[in-house]
Structure formats: structure tokens, C-alpha cells
Motif scaffolding. Structure first.
Motif, PDB file in Angstrom:
ATOM      1  N   PRO A 155       6.868  -4.325  -6.662  1.00 35.61           N
ATOM      2  CA  PRO A 155       7.829  -4.296  -5.558  1.00 35.61           C
ATOM      3  C   PRO A 155       8.485  -2.916  -5.445  1.00 35.61           C
ATOM      4  O   PRO A 155       8.771  -2.270  -6.452  1.00 35.61           O
ATOM      5  CB  PRO A 155       8.867  -5.357  -5.954  1.00 35.61           C
ATOM      6  CG  PRO A 155       8.127  -6.291  -6.857  1.00 35.61           C
ATOM      7  CD  PRO A 155       7.147  -5.423  -7.598  1.00 35.61           C
ATOM      8  N   SER A 156       8.672  -2.455  -4.226  1.00 38.19           N
ATOM      9  CA  SER A 156       9.305  -1.163  -3.924  1.00 38.19           C
ATOM     10  C   SER A 156       8.522   0.032  -4.464  1.00 38.19           C
ATOM     11  O   SER A 156       9.090   1.087  -4.716  1.00 38.19           O
ATOM     12  CB  SER A 156      10.750  -1.122  -4.458  1.00 38.19           C
ATOM     13  OG  SER A 156      11.506  -2.148  -3.876  1.00 38.19           O
ATOM     14  N   SER A 157       7.217  -0.118  -4.627  1.00 43.02           N
ATOM     15  CA  SER A 157       6.407   0.997  -5.118  1.00 43.02           C
ATOM     16  C   SER A 157       5.891   1.887  -3.992  1.00 43.02           C
ATOM     17  O   SER A 157       5.261   2.903  -4.260  1.00 43.02           O
ATOM     18  CB  SER A 157       5.234   0.478  -5.958  1.00 43.02           C
ATOM     19  OG  SER A 157       4.397  -0.356  -5.177  1.00 43.02           O
TER      20      SER A 157
ATOM     21  N   ARG B 192       4.418  -0.431   1.691  1.00 40.67           N
ATOM     22  CA  ARG B 192       4.672  -0.463   3.135  1.00 40.67           C
ATOM     23  C   ARG B 192       4.740   0.961   3.699  1.00 40.67           C
ATOM     24  O   ARG B 192       4.248   1.226   4.790  1.00 40.67           O
ATOM     25  CB  ARG B 192       5.956  -1.225   3.436  1.00 40.67           C
ATOM     26  CG  ARG B 192       6.112  -1.570   4.902  1.00 40.67           C
ATOM     27  CD  ARG B 192       7.384  -2.330   5.171  1.00 40.67           C
ATOM     28  NE  ARG B 192       7.420  -3.609   4.508  1.00 40.67           N
ATOM     29  CZ  ARG B 192       7.623  -4.758   5.127  1.00 40.67           C
ATOM     30  NH1 ARG B 192       7.812  -4.790   6.421  1.00 40.67           N
ATOM     31  NH2 ARG B 192       7.655  -5.882   4.448  1.00 40.67           N
ATOM     32  N   THR B 193       5.333   1.876   2.950  1.00 40.19           N
ATOM     33  CA  THR B 193       5.408   3.276   3.388  1.00 40.19           C
ATOM     34  C   THR B 193       4.010   3.861   3.517  1.00 40.19           C
ATOM     35  O   THR B 193       3.701   4.543   4.500  1.00 40.19           O
ATOM     36  CB  THR B 193       6.255   4.096   2.392  1.00 40.19           C
ATOM     37  OG1 THR B 193       7.561   3.525   2.318  1.00 40.19           O
ATOM     38  CG2 THR B 193       6.347   5.552   2.819  1.00 40.19           C
TER      39      THR B 193
ATOM     40  N   THR C 155       1.739  -7.684  -4.463  1.00 43.19           N
ATOM     41  CA  THR C 155       2.202  -7.230  -5.779  1.00 43.19           C
ATOM     42  C   THR C 155       1.200  -7.577  -6.874  1.00 43.19           C
ATOM     43  O   THR C 155       1.252  -7.025  -7.960  1.00 43.19           O
ATOM     44  CB  THR C 155       3.584  -7.835  -6.130  1.00 43.19           C
ATOM     45  OG1 THR C 155       3.489  -9.253  -6.049  1.00 43.19           O
ATOM     46  CG2 THR C 155       4.653  -7.341  -5.175  1.00 43.19           C
TER      47      THR C 155
END
Length: 196
Positions: free
Chosen positions: A37-39, A42-43, A151
Motif C-alpha cells: 500500500p502507498s508504494s 496508482r501514480t 497489493t
């Protein structure tokens, strides 16, 4: 800092892989980006969508981040870049959301070269919902790219895995996070050290 101009930091290998595929005409129709998560999954997916559709004349400088297409994609308002969301109550990616994407991805691009569907939390889709994507993965339109984000690979059907190019993201090194915080966001070194 990175040698590319994508707004992605700490994942140069993944960016280089996608750039090589675009440059050599070996673009896949489905990518499965896997990471914590948050790696930056999406970016990376949005930057890829921008690179595929950027209006800048020289492909080596795509995404430019400044053309109308790049700005619309960054804002989440481009008509040819679609994103699903999980159900806010259950956290599950529902079959209706996937069916909606498959209907929209089948249409020709409205204003860009490619239609791109980004499906975050694909590992939260039930097997029946994942099955709804199979026909599109088996017979994708030439102008469409699906980017699945997860994930973990554990709950993803083998038929989906076999039809997707898997890209593993590792957590960005703390030194890169620190440099981005200082150079791009203007934080003081002491603050950047503790945050990274």
C-alpha cells in the motif's frame, strides 16, 4: 534523481520497462502492478496513461506533464482514462464496476490515442468479478490498455495472471524519498530525514 521525466520516484526499473515496451512497439494490453500500500502503484499507472496519450511531439519526452492531456489525466478528468473504485461499504471491487469498465474500454478513444482503464485494489475483486474481465483480456481492442493494481497476487485468478504483464514494485529507498522531499517539495533536510 531519475533519468526519465515521469513523475514517479524510486521505481526506475518499472518506468524503464514500460518505456522500452512503448518505444519498441511491444505494448501489452494488460499490466498488473503489484506492491505494498502507498508504494506508488496508482501514480505509476497514471504516469503510464499520460505517456501513452501525451501530445508532446517527441515520444522520448512523454509524459510532458504540461499538455492538456497530461493535465486532464493528472486531475482525473480525462475521458479516455477510466478508474474503478471499491465499494465504500465492503471494500470489494464489485462486478458492476468491472462490467462498466469493460463496456467503456470497448469504445474507441474519444480524444486520445489510447483508452486506459486503471483498476485499483484488483486483489479485492471476487472471482466472479475477475471473470467479468476475462473476455476483454482475451480479445482486447487494439487501442486499449488495462492496468490492474494489487497489493498481492494471492487472490487473483491464474487466468488473469497469465494474461497480464506483472510489474513488481518494491518500497522506494529512504534516500530517494528524502531527495524528493527536499528537491521537489522544498522541505528542510531535517524534516525530510525524519519523514523518509
Amino acid at each position: 534523481m531519475a533519468a526519465h521525466n515521469w513523475p514517479v520516484y524510486g521505481h526506475d526499473g518499472a518506468v524503464d520497462f514500460l518505456v522500452r515496451g512503448m518505444t519498441n512497439g511491444r505494448l501489452r494490453h494488460a499490466y498488473l502492478i503489484v506492491g505494498a500500500p502507498s508504494s506508488g502503484k496508482r501514480t505509476l499507472a497514471r504516469a503510464f496513461a499520460s505517456a501513452l496519450n501525451c501530445e508532446y511531439a517527441d515520444p522520448a519526452y512523454r509524459p510532458c506533464g504540461e499538455c492538456r492531456t497530461c493535465r486532464l489525466i493528472a486531475a482525473g478528468n480525462h475521458p479516455d482514462v477510466m478508474t474503478t473504485e471499491t465499494d465504500p461499504t465492503t471494500g470489494v471491487l464489485k462486478i458492476e464496476a468491472i462490467r462498466g469498465i469493460t463496456l467503456r474500454i470497448a469504445m474507441k478513444p474519444y480524444q486520445s490515442r489510447m483508452r486506459v482503464a486503471i483498476l485499483p485494489d484488483f486483489d479485492h475483486a471476487q472471482p466472479r468479478a475477475q471473470d467479468a474481465l476475462l473476455k476483454t483480456l482475451e480479445e482486447p481492442p487494439d487501442y486499449a490498455v488495462l492496468v490492474l493494481l494489487a497489493t498481492s497476487l494471492e487472490s487473483i485468478l491464474p487466468t488473469i495472471l497469465s494474461r497480464s504483464q506483472i510489474i513488481q514494485l518494491r518500497p522506494a529507498p529512504a534516500a530517494i524519498v528524502r531527495d524528493v522531499l527536499v528537491e521537489r517539495l522544498g522541505l528542510e533536510s531535517v524534516d525530510a530525514d525524519s519523514i523518509s
